[in-house]
Each structure stands twice: as structure tokens, then as C-alpha cells.
Design a protein around this motif. Structure first.
Motif, PDB file in Angstrom:
ATOM      1  N   UNK A 158      42.585  45.152  50.326  1.00 55.60           N
ATOM      2  CA  UNK A 158      41.563  46.178  50.584  1.00 55.60           C
ATOM      3  C   UNK A 158      42.140  47.372  51.327  1.00 55.60           C
ATOM      4  N   UNK A 159      43.012  47.122  52.298  1.00 51.37           N
ATOM      5  CA  UNK A 159      43.631  48.230  53.034  1.00 51.37           C
ATOM      6  C   UNK A 159      44.506  49.079  52.111  1.00 51.37           C
ATOM      7  N   UNK A 160      45.266  48.409  51.253  1.00 49.78           N
ATOM      8  CA  UNK A 160      46.139  49.124  50.326  1.00 49.78           C
ATOM      9  C   UNK A 160      45.337  50.043  49.415  1.00 49.78           C
ATOM     10  N   UNK A 161      44.254  49.524  48.830  1.00 55.12           N
ATOM     11  CA  UNK A 161      43.455  50.294  47.894  1.00 55.12           C
ATOM     12  C   UNK A 161      42.700  51.425  48.592  1.00 55.12           C
ATOM     13  N   UNK A 190      40.380  42.389  57.476  1.00 52.46           N
ATOM     14  CA  UNK A 190      40.469  41.388  56.410  1.00 52.46           C
ATOM     15  C   UNK A 190      41.370  41.835  55.278  1.00 52.46           C
ATOM     16  N   UNK A 191      41.795  40.870  54.470  1.00 53.54           N
ATOM     17  CA  UNK A 191      42.654  41.157  53.326  1.00 53.54           C
ATOM     18  C   UNK A 191      41.848  41.588  52.105  1.00 53.54           C
ATOM     19  N   UNK A 192      40.796  40.844  51.801  1.00 59.22           N
ATOM     20  CA  UNK A 192      39.898  41.214  50.704  1.00 59.22           C
ATOM     21  C   UNK A 192      38.471  41.299  51.254  1.00 59.22           C
ATOM     22  N   UNK A 193      37.788  42.385  50.929  1.00 58.91           N
ATOM     23  CA  UNK A 193      36.443  42.625  51.464  1.00 58.91           C
ATOM     24  C   UNK A 193      35.442  42.698  50.317  1.00 58.91           C
ATOM     25  N   UNK A 243      37.648  52.159  43.412  1.00 62.12           N
ATOM     26  CA  UNK A 243      39.070  52.015  43.715  1.00 62.12           C
ATOM     27  C   UNK A 243      39.482  50.552  43.860  1.00 62.12           C
ATOM     28  N   UNK A 244      38.528  49.633  43.695  1.00 60.76           N
ATOM     29  CA  UNK A 244      38.774  48.192  43.845  1.00 60.76           C
ATOM     30  C   UNK A 244      39.161  47.824  45.269  1.00 60.76           C
ATOM     31  N   UNK A 245      38.791  48.683  46.245  1.00 58.09           N
ATOM     32  CA  UNK A 245      39.052  48.352  47.642  1.00 58.09           C
ATOM     33  C   UNK A 245      38.071  47.313  48.156  1.00 58.09           C
ATOM     34  N   UNK A 246      36.862  47.287  47.593  1.00 59.01           N
ATOM     35  CA  UNK A 246      35.858  46.280  47.947  1.00 59.01           C
ATOM     36  C   UNK A 246      35.194  45.784  46.667  1.00 59.01           C
ATOM     37  N   UNK A 247      34.636  44.603  46.737  1.00 58.55           N
ATOM     38  CA  UNK A 247      33.864  44.031  45.633  1.00 58.55           C
ATOM     39  C   UNK A 247      32.382  44.120  45.978  1.00 58.55           C
ATOM     40  N   UNK A 248      31.571  44.555  45.046  1.00 60.58           N
ATOM     41  CA  UNK A 248      30.131  44.665  45.251  1.00 60.58           C
ATOM     42  C   UNK A 248      29.454  43.478  44.577  1.00 60.58           C
ATOM     43  N   UNK A 249      29.154  42.435  45.358  1.00 57.32           N
ATOM     44  CA  UNK A 249      28.647  41.194  44.791  1.00 57.32           C
ATOM     45  C   UNK A 249      27.243  41.331  44.201  1.00 57.32           C
ATOM     46  N   UNK A 250      26.434  42.244  44.730  1.00 60.84           N
ATOM     47  CA  UNK A 250      25.060  42.366  44.269  1.00 60.84           C
ATOM     48  C   UNK A 250      24.814  43.611  43.424  1.00 60.84           C
ATOM     49  N   UNK A 251      25.796  44.460  43.263  1.00 62.16           N
ATOM     50  CA  UNK A 251      25.697  45.578  42.326  1.00 62.16           C
ATOM     51  C   UNK A 251      24.870  46.765  42.792  1.00 62.16           C
ATOM     52  N   UNK A 252      24.352  46.763  44.010  1.00 65.51           N
ATOM     53  CA  UNK A 252      23.466  47.834  44.446  1.00 65.51           C
ATOM     54  C   UNK A 252      24.169  49.146  44.710  1.00 65.51           C
ATOM     55  N   UNK A 253      25.463  49.127  44.979  1.00 63.79           N
ATOM     56  CA  UNK A 253      26.193  50.362  45.284  1.00 63.79           C
ATOM     57  C   UNK A 253      26.255  51.273  44.062  1.00 63.79           C
ATOM     58  N   UNK A 254      26.195  50.699  42.882  1.00 60.70           N
ATOM     59  CA  UNK A 254      26.322  51.486  41.650  1.00 60.70           C
ATOM     60  C   UNK A 254      25.006  52.111  41.201  1.00 60.70           C
TER      61      UNK A 254
END
Length: 368
Positions: free
Chosen positions: A74-77, A305-308, A356-367
Motif C-alpha cells: 500500500x505504501x509503494x502504490x 500496514x502492508x496491505x490496506x 492505484x491499487x493502494x487500497x482495496x474497497x471491499x464494499x464498493x462504495x468509493x466508486x
């Protein structure tokens, strides 16, 4: 003949009057019943109750959790999407000594972007803490850590993502978002509850299975509240006057379970990622926008964290009558009544992180 016509005329008037009354009562019923007995909007009922959608959300979560965790992903992306941001060496929690608030202190920002004018209160608050470093859960022991930041969005209602959420190493919750009674949708563990005095839960059971309570400071009196709560002392009447609503005065956690968010995290969220203008002359004006705790928690999580992943994020302002939270009765249109946060800017920022694939949106509301 004339008498019959006259009788028919008066009878028709009576029928018309009766029909008018029936129609009038019907109209009032149609208008008033939704106000006094608000039902679940059709849009939300279709969204939250469709078995197919719940299955999609769970399959997406399962797919992500079944993959190997990628260290530092997540930091890298985020750095690829925002070059020059997220400088290293910034502690997430306020530390004893000036090194704990670095730029926020050196540039003499007032709360919530810094500690100018509140240094003594901050030092006093930190003296009551046995620990100011990361907890074992956040340090991770060298393991790749998956974290999930839980917003309070209504999209979580009926999602049945609770067991998936609990599979993450670190679970962050915000303000008074309840756990008890909603475990099927939001899980039961809490690694970090990020809040401010007015937002902290009043119910003792909402602090169960909680590792850390982290306070975000927005004004100097927040530090006085924090000091009193940690020491389990009553809050002075003068301090109480500075809060816009009643604050909880007793939290069933030990002193080692409390931390203070470094105001540098709020500063970099506001000025760095959201692009808010820097306050002039060390003053925070009434028109100054501040980040929500939700987007601040996302920046905090990427540092830790590594993956968020995110769940329960996203304001669907196009449908003002959908539920704002997975709990309570507030509707989406309540977001239009506030002027402190820039929901549009935050949505664009979160959407850029998802793209950017820095975070995963599990519930899809951000889109939305």
C-alpha cells in the motif's frame, strides 16, 4: 320532475363531499406516514437485501484474503500515485519530546494540524501514558500485516462481512460506530478505535475486544479530556463547556490502551493529500476544512500496514434518502448539512487510491 333533479343535485354534492374527504385523508396519509413511520427506501432495500450482491462482496473479500500478503504494497502504490508524499520517520502516535510532532510543531500549526499553544497540555497527557509506541498488534513482529479500516457507511448493513473483517490482522473503527449487535456485518474485534471526545462511545460494551483507543485532537480541551479519562478522574465543569455535545467521562480501558494521534498525520492528510490551503498566520479559521476521521484513518493505516482494505466507505449523495450509517436512522442528506468536511475532495482521494491499487474497497462504495 324538478324535485327529482333537485334531489339528484344535492345527492351528488354529498357524494362529491365524501369523495373529497376520502381523497384529502388519502393525500395526508401518503405525505405524513413516511415522515412518522419511515420505511427502508426501495433503493437501499434492493441494494442491501440482494443475495447476489452479498455473495459478490464476500467472494471479493475471500479472493483478496486467499492471496499472499505483499509487504509494503500500500505504501509503494500510494507513493507512485502521490510522489513526494508520505515522508518516512513520522510516528503515527504522539511521542514524548519534540521529535513526536516534528513539522507540525516546528511550523507552529494550531490544532488539529499541530500543537502550537497546547504543548504543555500535550506533555501532561503523555505523562499519564505508560506506553506511547506501537502495540504488539501494530508492530506485527516482522509479519506482513493486512489491515481494514471500517467506515460507518450504510453499505455495510446486510453485507455479512463480519467473519471476513475479523480475518485481518488489524481492524480500525471510527468514533462511536457500534460493534455489539452488528457482528455479522462488521466483525467483533477492534485493534484501534480512532475517535475524538465528542465521538467516543458512551456504551461500555462497545469497548470490548478493543486493543487501543486513539484520540485525534481537534482543540486544546481534547487533551484535557484525554488526561482525565486516562487517569479516571472527573472532568472539570469548565472543560465540559468546550465540547459541542456531552462527552463520555469513563472508558473501561487501562492506561496502556490509550494513545494520541500525531497531529502530523492530520496535517499531511489535509495539506498533502487533500490539497487544502495552509492556514495563514498560524490560525485555523471557521472556514478551514478538516479531514474526516475516516480518510485520516486510511492515511494512518497505510503508514502502519502492508496491505490496506476499506469497508463501509463512500457517500452516495445522489440518493439522499439511503441510510448514512449501518446503524441509526440518519439519511445520506445529512452530509449536505455539514460544512466542516469536503466530502467531494475526500471521495476523489479515496477513489485515486483504489484506482492505484493502494487500497482495496471491499464494499464498493468509493466508486459511486
Amino acid at each position: 320532475m324538478e324535485l327529482a333533479k333537485s334531489r339528484d343535485f344535492f345527492l351528488s354534492r354529498e357524494k362529491n363531499l365524501t369523495l373529497s374527504i376520502v381523497l384529502l385523508v388519502g393525500c395526508y396519509t401518503a405525505l405524513l406516514c413516511p415522515a412518522y413511520f419511515p420505511g427502508q427506501p426501495t433503493i437501499w432495500r434492493e441494494y442491501s437485501m440482494q443475495h447476489e450482491l452479498v455473495e459478490v462482496l464476500q467472494n471479493r473479500s475471500n479472493s483478496l484474503l486467499s492471496q499472499v500478503c505483499r509487504p509494503g504494497w500500500s505504501r509503494l502504490k500510494l507513493k507512485e500515485a502521490y510522489p513526494g508524499q508520505l515522508p518516512p520517520g513520522v510516528p503515527v502516535f504522539l511521542q514524548r519530546g519534540e521529535g513526536g510532532w516534528s513539522q507540525a510543531h516546528s511550523e507552529r500549526f494550531l490544532p488539529p494540524l499541530g500543537l502550537h499553544g497546547s504543548e504543555e497540555q500535550a506533555a501532561r497527557a503523555l505523562q499519564g501514558l505508560p506506553q506511547t509506541s506501537l502495540s504488539p498488534e501494530l508492530e506485527g513482529g516482522g509479519l506482513c500485516r493486512r489491515c481494514v479500516v471500517l467506515g460507518s457507511g450504510g453499505v455495510l448493513r446486510g453485507s455479512r462481512l463480519g467473519p471476513h473483517i475479523d480475518r485481518h490482522h488489524v481492524i480500525m473503527r471510527l468514533n462511536s460506530a457500534p460493534v455489539s449487535g452488528f457482528e455479522d456485518d462488521v466483525g467483533y474485534r477492534t485493534t484501534v478505535r480512532l475517535t475524538y471526545p465528542e465521538g467516543a462511545p458512551h456504551s461500555a460494551r462497545q469497548y470490548s475486544n478493543t486493543s487501543l483507543l486513539v484520540m485525534a485532537m481537534y482543540k486544546s480541551s481534547d487533551l484535557d479530556w484525554f488526561t482525565a479519562v486516562v487517569a479516571k478522574q472527573p472532568l472539570g465543569w469548565w472543560t465540559k463547556l468546550w465540547f459541542w455535545q456531552t462527552v463520555v467521562e469513563s472508558i473501561p480501558l487501562h492506561a496502556e490502551n490509550f494513545r494520541i494521534l500525531n497531529p502530523e498525520i492530520i496535517r499531511e492528510t489535509a495539506l498533502g493529500f487533500l490539497g487544502y490551503p495552509k492556514p495563514q498566520q498560524s490560525l485555523i479559521s471557521l472556514s478551514q476544512k478538516v479531514p474526516t476521521l475516516g480518510v485520516t484513518a486510511v492515511v494512518m493505516a497505510i503508514r502502519l500496514c502492508d496491505e490496506v482494505s476499506l469497508a463501509g466507505f463512500g457517500y452516495d449523495l445522489k440518493h439522499p434518502m439511503t441510510p448514512l450509517h449501518y446503524y441509526g436512522t440518519l439519511r445520506m442528506n445529512a452530509m449536505g448539512l455539514q460544512s466542516v468536511h469536503d466530502v467531494g475532495a475526500e471521495k476523489m482521494f479515496l477513489r485515486s487510491l483504489v484506482q492505484a491499487a493502494a487500497v482495496n474497497d471491499l464494499t464498493g462504495g468509493v466508486s459511486w
